[in-house]
Design a protein around this motif. Sequence first.
Motif, short mmCIF file in Angstrom:
data_model
loop_
_atom_site.label_atom_id
_atom_site.label_comp_id
_atom_site.label_asym_id
_atom_site.label_seq_id
_atom_site.Cartn_x
_atom_site.Cartn_y
_atom_site.Cartn_z
N GLU A 409 -43.62 1.28 50.05
CA GLU A 409 -42.36 2.39 50.08
C GLU A 409 -42.44 3.51 49.06
O GLU A 409 -42.72 4.71 49.55
CB GLU A 409 -41.12 1.96 50.01
N ARG A 410 -42.51 3.24 47.97
CA ARG A 410 -42.40 3.92 46.91
C ARG A 410 -43.69 5.07 46.58
O ARG A 410 -43.81 6.07 46.78
CB ARG A 410 -42.26 3.47 45.51
N LEU A 411 -44.94 4.11 47.09
CA LEU A 411 -46.17 4.91 46.83
C LEU A 411 -46.46 5.96 48.10
O LEU A 411 -46.86 6.77 47.99
CB LEU A 411 -47.30 3.80 46.71
N LEU A 412 -46.16 5.39 49.34
CA LEU A 412 -46.17 6.10 50.66
C LEU A 412 -45.44 7.41 50.54
O LEU A 412 -45.81 8.41 50.64
CB LEU A 412 -45.94 5.51 51.66
N LEU A 413 -44.16 7.36 49.88
CA LEU A 413 -43.28 8.29 49.56
C LEU A 413 -43.78 9.47 48.66
O LEU A 413 -44.14 10.67 49.06
CB LEU A 413 -41.71 8.16 49.21
N ASP A 414 -44.30 8.87 47.61
CA ASP A 414 -45.09 9.79 46.56
C ASP A 414 -46.31 10.45 47.08
O ASP A 414 -46.58 11.53 46.93
CB ASP A 414 -45.38 8.80 45.24
N LEU A 415 -47.18 9.92 47.88
CA LEU A 415 -48.26 10.57 48.74
C LEU A 415 -47.83 11.60 49.79
O LEU A 415 -48.26 12.51 49.47
CB LEU A 415 -48.99 9.15 49.66
N ILE A 416 -46.68 11.10 50.26
CA ILE A 416 -46.06 12.49 51.27
C ILE A 416 -45.62 13.34 50.44
O ILE A 416 -45.83 14.81 50.66
CB ILE A 416 -45.14 11.92 52.12
N ASN A 417 -45.03 13.23 49.36
CA ASN A 417 -44.36 14.41 48.33
C ASN A 417 -45.45 14.85 47.44
O ASN A 417 -45.04 16.02 47.03
CB ASN A 417 -43.24 13.66 47.54
N GLY A 418 -46.65 14.31 47.26
CA GLY A 418 -47.81 14.76 46.55
C GLY A 418 -47.36 14.37 45.04
O GLY A 418 -48.02 15.27 44.14
N ASP A 419 -46.94 13.31 44.52
CA ASP A 419 -46.70 12.77 43.38
C ASP A 419 -47.81 12.00 43.06
O ASP A 419 -47.68 10.83 43.45
CB ASP A 419 -45.21 12.41 43.02
N GLN A 420 -48.73 12.19 41.80
CA GLN A 420 -49.72 11.18 41.54
C GLN A 420 -49.41 10.24 40.56
O GLN A 420 -50.13 9.38 40.02
CB GLN A 420 -50.73 11.97 41.06
N THR A 421 -48.19 10.16 39.90
CA THR A 421 -47.83 9.69 38.78
C THR A 421 -48.20 7.92 38.93
O THR A 421 -48.68 7.49 37.77
CB THR A 421 -46.30 9.70 38.38
N LEU A 422 -47.76 7.44 40.03
CA LEU A 422 -48.09 5.92 40.21
C LEU A 422 -49.49 5.54 40.58
O LEU A 422 -49.61 4.62 41.43
CB LEU A 422 -46.86 5.45 40.94
N PHE A 423 -50.33 6.54 40.93
CA PHE A 423 -51.60 6.42 41.29
C PHE A 423 -52.49 6.40 40.13
O PHE A 423 -52.36 6.84 39.19
CB PHE A 423 -51.82 7.40 42.34
N VAL A 424 -53.91 6.01 40.42
CA VAL A 424 -54.72 5.61 39.31
C VAL A 424 -55.94 6.67 39.40
O VAL A 424 -56.34 7.07 40.64
CB VAL A 424 -55.63 4.42 39.51
N ARG A 425 -56.02 7.39 38.17
CA ARG A 425 -57.11 8.54 38.16
C ARG A 425 -58.68 8.04 37.90
O ARG A 425 -58.64 6.77 37.59
CB ARG A 425 -56.90 9.14 36.98
N ARG A 426 -59.43 8.65 38.30
CA ARG A 426 -60.85 8.15 38.39
C ARG A 426 -61.32 7.42 37.00
O ARG A 426 -61.94 6.84 36.73
CB ARG A 426 -62.00 9.14 38.63
N ASP A 427 -60.69 8.38 35.83
CA ASP A 427 -61.37 7.82 34.53
C ASP A 427 -61.01 6.50 34.26
O ASP A 427 -61.48 5.90 33.55
CB ASP A 427 -61.12 8.99 33.62
N GLU A 428 -59.55 6.26 34.89
CA GLU A 428 -58.98 4.91 34.64
C GLU A 428 -59.79 3.87 35.23
O GLU A 428 -60.20 2.69 34.74
CB GLU A 428 -57.53 4.88 35.19
N VAL A 429 -60.12 4.16 36.48
CA VAL A 429 -60.99 3.32 37.37
C VAL A 429 -62.33 2.84 36.66
O VAL A 429 -62.69 1.59 36.47
CB VAL A 429 -61.25 3.92 38.84
#
Length: 476
Positions: A409-429
């Motif tokens: 729920e949190r992540l889908l809402l952030d995706l819809i709103n365009g907030d990347q804070t709780l998503f993983v960046r390429r250099d992290e991966v």
Amino acid sequence: MTDKAQTLILFGATGDLSQRMLLPSLCALDAEGLLGDDLQIVGTARSEMGDSEFRNFARAAIEKFLPAHRRGGMADFLNRLSYSPLDVTTPKGFTELAAKVGKDRQVAIFLSTAPSLFEPTIAGLAANGLAASNARICLEKPLGTDLESSCAINDAVASAFPESRIFRIDHYLGKETVQNLIALRFANILFEPLWNAQHIDHVQITVGETVGLESRVDFYDGAGALRDMVQNHMLQLLALVAMEPPGSFDANSVRDEKVKVLRALRQLTDAESVTGQYRKGAIDGQPVPGYDEELGKNSNTETFVALKAHIDNWRWQGVPFYLRTGKRLPERVTEIIVHFRDVPHSIFTGARLKANKLVIGIQPEENITLSLMAKVPGIEHEGMTLREVPLNIAMPDAFTGKHKRIAYERLLLDLINGDQTLFVRRDEVEAQWKWIDAIRAGWEAEEKEPKTYSAGSWGPSAAIALAERDGVSWHE
């Protein structure tokens, strides 16, 4: 990126993840009025069906996996849904999908397909105007099997989407207690001054599963516990525990600090890792087969791994991080345990002091427990008798009126709103894969084979010895 999506496209909309997590999560968000009035949701998959059939499919999934009190006006949610059949290996379906989405709308795309389909999917999106500046894309794991394959996937996605519009999901980051770890550390003066090698003796992270292979036979035997759990979920938890305070709570600041931790991980020696594979045993009193029996053949794939990790920076120098995860363990549990150091001198003659311990429970129950030493009530004893007592913060009790959410729920809402804070960046991966690849290379060089353990136990005895050599016991 801050423009709110007006259309959400779900690739793999008829799959297990969609049924269990995505559709129920979106329905729950809609019931709370958290989705914009104009948001349309387009499902797509290879299955041939129309809009009404997909809505019936979604209704069945929601009724099965979302509690009734969270569904709200489900009919209103179902009216948001439409469906466009699509075989990603042919261009025709993308043309029809683009027509269904329409033009001049902010688009969010959730890609839950096999990694082998990422490249043709990205190409189809780009060729039909669905990778323009008004679109963002969310990628579900697995993102490769090693650094090389992960880079290939990321390169394919980057050919059409810039990093600012790529959302790599790790659903553990959507869990309330994981987010509360950030609040616990950086909103309380009580903890942050003590959050370092001077005051913390060691940290444990455990992710235990009671299940075996279930429906993941082909994937799991090619992955194993290290790649399935440690590479993503556990290293993300470790990074949140160990990162420096970010300058602010925004996507770049938080992820900048996480990647510093991942790059500071020391390469393991052979003695700092243990692998295991379960044999037949019992879970909750019921007999279960061994991994080899479930698989139908012998395999060297690890179903259990325990690691002793070190972070080579000033804050954590000398502090071991013990990680363990496995299938067919006695409990389904995910928890972080922070063991503080002993007091430098005890004034209580004869009293056995225990070091303070912070237990952050992530699943199955979300809670935080701090163990402290306190006096046992009474006047009949000479001197003072002490006992360890817990201070519990059970999330449902601490925040009455708030229900337990699905992490998506949190992540889908952030995706819809365009907030990347709780998503993983390429250099992290890529930092995660670099460390994992080095461990696997060490196993291959040492010809390391998994040690057997009985289903229903906490793994092979070597995992216990890994910690006990340092005078540490696993939290159970």
